[in-house]
Design a protein around this motif. Structure first.
Motif, PDB file in Angstrom:
ATOM      1  N   LYS A   4       0.820  -1.213   0.000  1.00 31.84           N
ATOM      2  CA  LYS A   4       0.000   0.000   0.000  1.00 31.84           C
ATOM      3  C   LYS A   4       0.854   1.263   0.000  1.00 31.84           C
ATOM      4  CE  LYS A   4      -4.163  -2.090   1.666  1.00 31.84           C
ATOM      5  NZ  LYS A   4      -5.539  -1.663   1.571  1.00 31.84           N
ATOM      6  N   ASN A   5       0.289   2.292  -0.579  1.00 39.14           N
ATOM      7  CA  ASN A   5       0.806   3.673  -0.442  1.00 39.14           C
ATOM      8  C   ASN A   5       2.141   3.939  -1.124  1.00 39.14           C
ATOM      9  OD1 ASN A   5      -1.449   4.252   1.189  1.00 39.14           O
ATOM     10  ND2 ASN A   5      -0.398   3.305   2.926  1.00 39.14           N
ATOM     11  N   ALA A   6       2.526   3.072  -2.062  1.00 36.40           N
ATOM     12  CA  ALA A   6       3.765   3.335  -2.810  1.00 36.40           C
ATOM     13  C   ALA A   6       3.405   3.765  -4.223  1.00 36.40           C
ATOM     14  CB  ALA A   6       4.635   2.087  -2.848  1.00 36.40           C
ATOM     15  N   LEU A   7       4.362   4.378  -4.902  1.00 34.41           N
ATOM     16  CA  LEU A   7       4.205   4.636  -6.334  1.00 34.41           C
ATOM     17  C   LEU A   7       4.835   3.463  -7.077  1.00 34.41           C
ATOM     18  CD1 LEU A   7       5.048   8.434  -6.712  1.00 34.41           C
ATOM     19  CD2 LEU A   7       2.861   7.312  -7.165  1.00 34.41           C
TER      20      LEU A   7
ATOM     21  N   CYS B  55      -0.536   4.887  -8.771  1.00 29.31           N
ATOM     22  CA  CYS B  55      -0.760   4.707  -7.344  1.00 29.31           C
ATOM     23  C   CYS B  55      -1.959   3.806  -7.143  1.00 29.31           C
ATOM     24  CB  CYS B  55      -0.876   6.021  -6.582  1.00 29.31           C
ATOM     25  SG  CYS B  55      -1.889   7.228  -7.361  1.00 29.31           S
ATOM     26  N   GLY B  56      -1.940   3.105  -6.051  1.00 31.99           N
ATOM     27  CA  GLY B  56      -2.966   2.105  -5.789  1.00 31.99           C
ATOM     28  C   GLY B  56      -2.311   0.944  -5.073  1.00 31.99           C
ATOM     29  N   ASP B  57      -3.158   0.038  -4.553  1.00 34.45           N
ATOM     30  CA  ASP B  57      -2.628  -1.131  -3.856  1.00 34.45           C
ATOM     31  C   ASP B  57      -2.143  -2.144  -4.882  1.00 34.45           C
ATOM     32  OD1 ASP B  57      -3.728   0.182  -1.671  1.00 34.45           O
ATOM     33  OD2 ASP B  57      -5.596  -0.973  -1.782  1.00 34.45           O
ATOM     34  N   LEU B  58      -0.955  -2.650  -4.636  1.00 35.74           N
ATOM     35  CA  LEU B  58      -0.420  -3.716  -5.487  1.00 35.74           C
ATOM     36  C   LEU B  58      -0.738  -5.040  -4.798  1.00 35.74           C
ATOM     37  CD1 LEU B  58       1.435  -4.647  -7.892  1.00 35.74           C
ATOM     38  CD2 LEU B  58       3.328  -4.517  -6.259  1.00 35.74           C
ATOM     39  N   ALA B  59      -1.609  -5.826  -5.438  1.00 35.23           N
ATOM     40  CA  ALA B  59      -2.072  -7.067  -4.808  1.00 35.23           C
ATOM     41  C   ALA B  59      -1.354  -8.266  -5.405  1.00 35.23           C
ATOM     42  CB  ALA B  59      -3.581  -7.211  -4.989  1.00 35.23           C
TER      43      ALA B  59
ATOM     44  N   LYS C 183      -3.922 -10.697   3.189  1.00 33.71           N
ATOM     45  CA  LYS C 183      -3.641 -11.326   4.483  1.00 33.71           C
ATOM     46  C   LYS C 183      -2.449 -10.623   5.137  1.00 33.71           C
ATOM     47  CE  LYS C 183      -5.231 -15.628   2.480  1.00 33.71           C
ATOM     48  NZ  LYS C 183      -4.753 -16.818   1.766  1.00 33.71           N
ATOM     49  N   THR C 184      -1.453 -10.277   4.325  1.00 40.57           N
ATOM     50  CA  THR C 184      -0.342  -9.455   4.805  1.00 40.57           C
ATOM     51  C   THR C 184      -0.410  -8.127   4.069  1.00 40.57           C
ATOM     52  OG1 THR C 184       0.989 -11.452   4.989  1.00 40.57           O
ATOM     53  CG2 THR C 184       2.176  -9.351   5.067  1.00 40.57           C
ATOM     54  N   GLU C 185      -0.221  -7.042   4.797  1.00 39.56           N
ATOM     55  CA  GLU C 185      -0.206  -5.746   4.116  1.00 39.56           C
ATOM     56  C   GLU C 185       1.074  -4.999   4.485  1.00 39.56           C
ATOM     57  OE1 GLU C 185      -3.934  -3.682   4.580  1.00 39.56           O
ATOM     58  OE2 GLU C 185      -5.002  -5.232   3.456  1.00 39.56           O
ATOM     59  N   TYR C 186       1.696  -4.409   3.470  1.00 38.85           N
ATOM     60  CA  TYR C 186       2.917  -3.629   3.679  1.00 38.85           C
ATOM     61  C   TYR C 186       2.587  -2.165   3.430  1.00 38.85           C
ATOM     62  CZ  TYR C 186       5.237  -8.156   2.905  1.00 38.85           C
ATOM     63  OH  TYR C 186       5.632  -9.463   2.969  1.00 38.85           O
ATOM     64  N   ASP C 187       2.924  -1.321   4.347  1.00 44.56           N
ATOM     65  CA  ASP C 187       2.754   0.118   4.122  1.00 44.56           C
ATOM     66  C   ASP C 187       4.093   0.672   3.636  1.00 44.56           C
ATOM     67  OD1 ASP C 187       2.474   2.821   4.130  1.00 44.56           O
ATOM     68  OD2 ASP C 187       1.548   2.947   6.115  1.00 44.56           O
TER      69      ASP C 187
END
Lengths: 555, 555
Positions: free
Chosen positions: B23-26, B37-41, B56-60
């Motif tokens: 999350k929150n990266a370019l 920008c957007g969540d990379l899933a 299940k795991t989220e990286y900021d």
């Protein structure tokens, strides 16, 4: 490696003369999107290189521009109404030397023999026709035509000359649901074209994840930009009635051009003759402000690379010496065309043995064409210059049709494969004031479809289509104007100038009837259940979003 | 199609959670050379897409840039002096997740078992190592090492995991002469890398016509531009001593970037450790004024596309979730690396069973190292930061060597495969003031090569190389500093930090000896008969242009 020969290498090194050398022209180089000067040397149909060369034949093309042969990234040749070799005779005049064609229409009508016919037509064609295998026959499980092709049917074509991969995957819901029958088709092809009008967001991600690589159905710029970002190849389309260049061409920049190609998808022979083919796309794109060199990159190398055709798309050593010659970049009128190093000369039309097609339907009775009811009705709305339709609602009574004031006409679909009742709907946008038109082309099942201002004229038009086992017919009163489509009810086996002439006749008649331009092309898409929004098949009105048949009146 | 699964498609559609979401990266998108920008899933190691996702795991990773895993388009892992799994442990720290490697060095020493060893090392490596088959073993018919590999030897590898095509074709004269043995190798590989330093004009056309597609040997801008125009992929190289980025990077523009990649070719472990790998190329290119987004396009999608690796090079649906994280685009320091969706964690070095290598040579006697004569002598001239050498001429007498004033030293090559006399030549440019260095790495036959200021120290250095069956040795007086190369005399099986440490020791010692930087890398290229101008092999001085052995003194 046919290019690894002493003879060719010696010629490239200048030790022996080339077969032909083109002198004094500027040669477009898509690797740098810029121009080269120097002699273009050719041997055995292949480019030896650019440099200082002597040839047995030398062409002085002072003041001209030489462009690698133009490539159509996605076309249904059937939509030209010409058989492939006639199609090639016509489009080669416009500088096209390769098309990537999907024989989806004939496959829906006649199945495997239809594909075999299209493949057989490659031999002797003036251009190189490469095919993708029709992935959706029928287009959806609900849209039965004359054949069902499963993965095993398609797999037998893999490895054959002229087969590149899998054609446009239209069954978006099937892909998203991971339908195993679709997975079976996807897994044996490395190249897989897409078809995903208006698909966005999560579902677009899933569609691409499933293995689909390209799209030619974008109509909106933000839609096209999203697909480009997601890694799809973008085929920007300009067909007879599908005009997407003006809306989308702004996306093409030096940074994106490698992922953008031109496609015509569906173009009648008269449009090809009068307005052009990929040359028309180039002109339109330049007219919209695109740098000519980027338009040419799209039309050549970008398309070749998308399909892994490393033997063309540029005039560099070892590639096919396919090219066209123009004198003015902005007018972009093709003056000469060379295929495999030889200038294309006029050739005669050759008769072809076209596959038989089923026409087991019967003419609907006058009673069957009646509709009844009143209230809020669903009406298919044509969208000018687009393949999508609107789902409109009008309050009306059946007996008031045709409603000239609001331009609402009756549309009729009769199965051509089965003796059953026809389906009747309403359509807005044709603008007919008299007469009727009918055709045996209605994507993708290619049943008989007709629209008209009176039941009698609709019946006469349908009767002619059945009598000829395929045709495009316009009727005013009792007088029909006809283009017979003797090849599977989709194409004419006539030489292209005759087909163009008959299309021009039909255009004149329909104009006299008050019609919009290209009514037969719009008509042919009314049954197309894979593109939003409202359609009509032989089973009745069809809501694409809901993937379900729905009644004419809301209650 | 591993991606056509209900589970993956449901996750892409957002119906079930992803394994991981960043999350929150370019996120760098090479299809448009711009940022998203957007969540990379991520699921099952693959990208589901960018959008709004839960995992299940989220990286900021707020404030960070995410770049698809970097790709080296052409490298000889052997040149790092590390075995492949150690190499992978080192370069992954710099954001590299894929390398296209040519096991040309080990194949020249140990033949097929060497290639099998390199392939076996793929398993368990932290990055994906893809190989091209060494096309020129030996490099030229006159350059015999430990093996001869013909087309049949190579063909058995086709279709195996980790084999992409044919490695750099160095035998340019053989190609131009249409040598059938080369044709046999070319014909079964679709991907064929080139090696054609300074090749231009007609002969370049012929070389490309023969089927060669890329080049990493350009040292001059006009040379590189010509190759690009001719349709070659350009691998712009920055190795230990081969510095081409500054000269060539100006050719990279939005219009050409799709055809340009980075390569390191030959890079010692200490340089990789201290200066970086492809991240270093990106930094250098940006430092030369290249737009960061174009440098990143080169390092990712351009390289993936050149090798048909459609499963990587971008973070779009269905591709490998390989990426690196940086905080500042211009500094470009890689902070984290993910391979197949998992953050790379430190792992221990694993012992490997390296192939035995022949060392059947003997130490040359003191007498054998004598040279005699006087007059005009041919001297190999090092070219700083380049792999090419100059062919220099000096008037001198043999007894005056070493000539410190003019920096002319003795260079000795002993066959490692055969018990025969050594060859002796002269070299300018090492700048040694004392001592000698020797190594069992000398492209491409990898005989023992030494340069030094006294015959005694040269002999001591060679003696150590033989005793260890492969090593890099620096000797001052009688004291050797050593990096043992127990894997075929080319690589060390030590963990990379130890190899780096020993290289740093050698660097200190050679600095103390007065040497230029990286003397072992320059030394290793002195026997390379496929790159201009003057070389020395175990058979004596070799003129590359003439493809012939020549005497030390002109008369």
């Amino acid at each position: 490696m046919e290019t690894f020969s002493k003879d060719l290498l010696d010629a490239a090194r200048g030790f022996i003369p080339a077969d032909a050398v083109v002198k004094n022209a500027l040669v477009f180089n898509p690797f740098i999107s810029d121009w080269e000067c120097g002699d273009l040397a050719i041997k055995n149909g292949l480019v030896l290189g650019i440099g200082t060369y002597n040839g047995k034949t030398e062409y002085d093309l002072s003041g001209s521009y030489i462009i690698p042969g133009l490539i159509d990234a996605h076309v249904h040749i059937e939509s030209s109404l010409l058989v492939p070799r006639e199609y090639a005779r016509l489009v080669v005049l416009h500088g096209t030397t390769t098309v990537i064609a999907d024989p989806h229409e004939i496959a829906n009508v006649t199945g495997l023999p239809g594909i075999e016919f299209m493949l057989a037509e490659r031999s002797g064609a003036l251009i190189d026709i490469q095919y993708l295998l029709p992935s959706c026959v029928p287009a959806t499980p609900k849209d039965m035509g004359g054949a069902i092709l499963d993965a095993r049917d398609l797999q037998q074509f893999i490895g054959r000359d002229g087969i590149l991969g899998l054609g446009e995957m239209m069954n978006v819901p099937g892909v998203l649901a991971a339908d195993p029958a679709i997975g079976d088709k996807i897994q044996f092809c490395a190249i897989r074209d897409g078809h995903a009008p208006l698909l966005r967001g999560h579902d677009l991600n899933a569609y691409i994840l499933a293995g689909i690589q390209s799209d030619h159905e974008c109509t909106r710029r933000d839609e096209a930009e999203e697909k480009l970002r997601c890694g799809m190849y973008l085929f920007i389309r300009e067909g007879s009635t599908e005009h997407n260049i003006a809306d989308l061409i702004g996306l093409v920049t030096p940074k994106t051009v490698a992922r953008c190609c031109f496609a015509t998808d569906d173009c009648h022979a008269d449009i090809l003759f009068e307005k052009g083919h990929i040359d028309r796309c180039v002109r339109l794109a330049i007219g919209c402000g695109l740098e000519p060199e980027l338009a040419l990159r799209m039309a050549t190398l970008s398309a070749a690379e998308r399909f892994g055709l490393s033997d063309r798309g540029a005039l560099t050593p070892g590639r096919r010496a396919d090219f066209c010659v123009v004198d003015d970049l902005h007018q972009f009128i093709v003056k000469k065309v060379f295929v495999m190093g030889k200038e294309v000369q006029p050739v005669h039309s050759v008769a072809c043995k076209s596959p038989t097609s089923p026409f087991t339907c019967r003419l609907p009775s006058a009673d069957e064409l009646q509709i009844s009811g009143s209230g809020e009705a669903r009406v298919i709305g044509l969208v000018p210059h687009q393949i999508i339709t609107d789902s409109l609602r009008y309050t009306l009574a059946a007996q008031d049709i045709p409603d000239f004031h609001r331009d609402i006409l009756k549309v009729v679909v009769c199965s051509r494969y089965r003796d059953k009742e026809c389906a009747i709907g309403l359509v807005h946008g044709f603008s007919l004031r008299r007469g009727a038109i009918a055709s045996s082309i209605s994507h993708d099942a290619h049943n008989i479809i007709a629209v008209g201002t009176s039941d009698a004229e609709i019946r006469t038009a349908i009767e002619e289509v059945i009598r000829l086992k395929g045709a495009m017919v316009a009727v005013v009163g009792e007088r029909p104007t006809i283009l017979p489509l003797d090849c599977s009810g989709l194409m004419s086996t006539l030489p292209y100038p005759e087909v163009v002439g008959r299309l021009q006749d039909l255009q004149m008649v329909t104009e006299h009837m008050g019609s919009i331009d290209d009514p037969f092309m719009y008509l042919s898409f009314l049954a197309l259940t894979v593109i939003p929004s409202l359609r009509i098949t032989d089973q009745g009105l069809f809501d694409v979003g809901e993937s379900a048949n729905i009644p004419l009146f809301l209650h």
